[in-house]
Design an enzyme around this catalytic site. Sequence first.
Site, PDB file in Angstrom:
ATOM      1  N   GLY A  25      -3.749   2.097   9.322  1.00 29.78           N
ATOM      2  CA  GLY A  25      -2.882   1.046   9.848  1.00 29.78           C
ATOM      3  C   GLY A  25      -3.400  -0.366   9.740  1.00 29.78           C
ATOM      4  N   GLY A  26      -4.336  -0.647   8.812  1.00 26.55           N
ATOM      5  CA  GLY A  26      -4.797  -2.019   8.626  1.00 26.55           C
ATOM      6  C   GLY A  26      -5.452  -2.575   9.872  1.00 26.55           C
TER       7      GLY A  26
ATOM      8  CB  THR B 187      -5.561   3.120   5.662  1.00 27.12           C
ATOM      9  OG1 THR B 187      -5.847   1.860   5.097  1.00 27.12           O
ATOM     10  CG2 THR B 187      -6.839   3.742   6.149  1.00 27.12           C
TER      11      THR B 187
ATOM     12  CB  SER C 125     -12.932  -2.747   5.084  1.00 27.69           C
ATOM     13  OG  SER C 125     -13.549  -1.836   5.970  1.00 27.69           O
TER      14      SER C 125
ATOM     15  CB  THR D 252      -7.618   2.620   2.460  1.00 27.73           C
ATOM     16  OG1 THR D 252      -6.443   1.814   2.456  1.00 27.73           O
ATOM     17  CG2 THR D 252      -8.815   1.758   2.050  1.00 27.73           C
TER      18      THR D 252
END
Length: 526
Positions: A424-425, A342, A403, A360
């Site tokens: 960073g998820g 991302t 998400s 992302t």
Amino acid sequence: MTPPDVHPAFESWTIRKPTVRAAGGVVASQHHLASRIGAGVLEAGGNAIDAAVTAGLAIGAVEPWMSGLGGGGMMVVHLAAERRAYTVDFGMRASHGIDPAAYPLADGVDADLFGWPTVVGNRNVLGPLSIATPGLVAGHAAALERFGTRSWRDAITPAVELAERGMTVDWYATLKIASEAASLARFPETARVYLPGGHVPTPGWGGPAPVMQLGALAETLARLRDAGPRDFYEGEIARRLVRDCNDAGSPLSEADLAGYAARIGDADRHQYRDALVHTAPGLSSGPTLRHALALLTERFAPTEGTPDTSAYLAYASCLLEAWQHRLATIGDTDDSAAPGCTTHLSVADRDGNVVALTQTLLSIFGSRVVLPGTGILMNNGMMWFDPRPGHPNSIAPGKRPLSNMCPTVVERADGLRIAAGASGGRRILPAVFQLVSFLVDYEMSMNDAMHTPRIDVSGGPLITADPMLPAGVIDALTEHHEVQVAQHGVYPGFYANPNLAGREAGGVTVGAACVTSPWALAADAP
């Protein structure tokens, strides 16, 4: 509790990136070239949306492992003249040809971003069955048409020029490619592009850095410039994309692309203490950010100064509870419901408009599949789904996944309007949550907020603590939680990478780039 695990310090320098201040606007992104391109749009008279779209398209040619044409994203747009914020949702979506039975579970948990149960062959993480319908082109085109002032051709031309020039391979690019070399080598076109001669490209000690051509990407971008964005979904690019996906084993179809549309709607607006917070609704991290901030309001009253032990204990407890609720209850169970590693960029313009844009491929290098006919590196959006059947976020044909993107706009009581977000998820949410607290509860400047250490709480019981935290904080956390201590450095990454941009009540714009990201830059427009 046992003493925390400690990751040894692996970077001994002290890094600071002071904020940038300007009259004409700022762009803060993960790559200096994209930031400067966006700032150039502002200087030429474009607005924040023009700059965000142009920089967002450009960054895929210089940071291709994080985002690009094969991915998706989400943005929050705050228009000063309307005093109103909108969301543009262009997240990935499962192909209608996906069969949930194609993702049988195996023992263990995946080693990527989310810790889902392992799928046989990691097929939801790597390769053609991890690919979901991409939305980035549709999202940028929709945002530009609705809120921008420049043409699509103008917006995409810098991306074309960057791709035609090729990507410079410096030490950081070498590091990124090397970190995924084993998986990149599994796919022929990906290996041809990123592992020339079977090796990770490296800059020489004394000569110029090598330049890498990203397959057919420059040709594809040029066609998008000339044919327009719908060519990606209904034209020649769509046909090439589907052909290559099908040849690789993905069920993505021309109907999936033709039926894709970005969604524009009102952002979710809520009060946090004396500030207004605008987030994306639905299948983003926005609702969970709102939940965590509401819990913080109930449980914690900030004192003067900077965050202390009580603050970080409150951060931990609120995030743990909000994550528990999120993972148990939120998913795309109804196609008519709410909308939607991302990169994130933030933009503020001279007129007070701000944009928080997160886009992302999901994992670093996404699916790791480069399509030979277009040069597009495809997402692995299927990894966003819980592979276990019967859960709110389980895999289903045509479904949108939950998400972790969390683009956010904060309006502080003193008139400062800030676009925030991170890459960073699962680490994105705790980073944005703490930055909101730093900026609102402690009235920090953006410079101070970006240099204040954070904890990470990413959905499991483990809390990651920065060794730069104030004395006593780590000991207090360890009394109540499972803790590991890890430096916030370049590599490996234990925390999200945020970028901020805002406009003060007096009209000055301010930008702050991620401190530990080598390429990140806040660029100003005079």
